[in-house]
Design a protein around this motif. Sequence first.
Motif, PDB file in Angstrom:
ATOM      1  N   ALA A   1      -1.977   6.699   1.640  1.00  8.37           N
ATOM      2  CA  ALA A   1      -0.842   5.884   1.983  1.00  8.37           C
ATOM      3  C   ALA A   1      -0.533   6.019   3.258  1.00  8.37           C
ATOM      4  CB  ALA A   1       0.297   6.652   1.032  1.00  8.37           C
TER       5      ALA A   1
ATOM      6  N   LEU B   1       1.080   3.808  -3.335  1.00  8.70           N
ATOM      7  CA  LEU B   1       0.443   4.900  -3.268  1.00  8.70           C
ATOM      8  C   LEU B   1       1.265   6.071  -3.487  1.00  8.70           C
ATOM      9  CD1 LEU B   1      -2.302   3.941  -0.944  1.00  8.70           C
ATOM     10  CD2 LEU B   1      -2.460   4.289  -3.291  1.00  8.70           C
ATOM     11  N   THR B   2       2.580   6.049  -2.681  1.00  2.49           N
ATOM     12  CA  THR B   2       3.276   7.073  -2.676  1.00  2.49           C
ATOM     13  C   THR B   2       4.134   7.148  -4.119  1.00  2.49           C
ATOM     14  OG1 THR B   2       5.093   5.723  -1.898  1.00  2.49           O
ATOM     15  CG2 THR B   2       3.926   7.086  -0.383  1.00  2.49           C
TER      16      THR B   2
ATOM     17  N   LEU C   1      -3.780  10.604  -2.972  1.00  2.00           N
ATOM     18  CA  LEU C   1      -3.010   9.514  -2.710  1.00  2.00           C
ATOM     19  C   LEU C   1      -1.983   9.324  -1.662  1.00  2.00           C
ATOM     20  CD1 LEU C   1      -1.937   9.159  -6.637  1.00  2.00           C
ATOM     21  CD2 LEU C   1      -3.446   7.364  -5.446  1.00  2.00           C
TER      22      LEU C   1
ATOM     23  N   GLY D   1       1.020  -1.259   0.038  1.00  2.00           N
ATOM     24  CA  GLY D   1      -0.246   0.128  -0.140  1.00  2.00           C
ATOM     25  C   GLY D   1       0.792   1.219   0.025  1.00  2.00           C
TER      26      GLY D   1
END
Length: 287
Positions: free
Chosen positions: A156, A83-84, A152, A79
């Motif tokens: 994260a 996301l990063t 996002l 995750g």
Amino acid sequence: MNSAGSGWGNGLLGVIIFSGSLPATRVAVGGFSALFLTSARAVIAALIGAGVLFVIRQARPQRGDLASLAIVSVGVVVGFPLLTALALQHITSAHSIVFIGLLPLSTAVFAVLRGGERPRPLFWLFAVLGSATVAGFALSGDGSASLKGDLLMVAAIVLCGLGYAEGAALSRRLGGWQVISWALVLSLPVMLPLAVFTMPASLANITGTAWGGLFYVSLFSMLIGFIFWYRGLALGGIAAVGQLQLLQPFFGLTLAATLLGEPVSAAMMVVTLGVVACVAGAKRFSN
């Protein structure tokens, strides 16, 4: 006292290591896709972790630990890195680093929900103030903001806080490096095929800087940092030691400015100082 001191010391080392994660990811996504970067870093770290587990013949986790290990995998193996990496295609690493100010609150919430900790009411006051400061900065727009990138990053942070708290609670029984190693091994059947499928068609044009970013996030961000971090959280308390993450923007902004040449605005510095002040208050009332 010795246990608490050791927890803070290990936690600080983990934060210092993690401070290079977003700048390194920013560099790496210049040469690799977000999916390949996420899967490749997990595969590399998993192979190293599996090798260590095999060499020392570490006992396998119990069946009841598998659900917690799966949560750790979803939070910090898949995750947060994915996301990063996606967020950093829309925002600078300097901008994204400020969102780390939300991590202590996220970690503390899950420390209550998953770790059974009960900080005092004033702890939450300072934690929420720190988070509100970060949210205000993101919404104000500093010239490098992007709604998609910001959302996002928030997602994260939520998953990362869950993975931190779950892993720290599990570390009390299994040990810090064992938790992240088993979580990586658990993710390998999914991440290995994904890495193969998303591998660049040609590696000839990948710069040395991008390879360096991949190396850092694979070895340090995905494995070594967690050895210190989970041990620190387990020894010193998840909610309390988790507040050290507010030092990460200082380290990260410095790296983004010196290594990547990214602009660090006065607003970023003011927000970082304000959040660190809130964390000092939260630390005082953490237990």
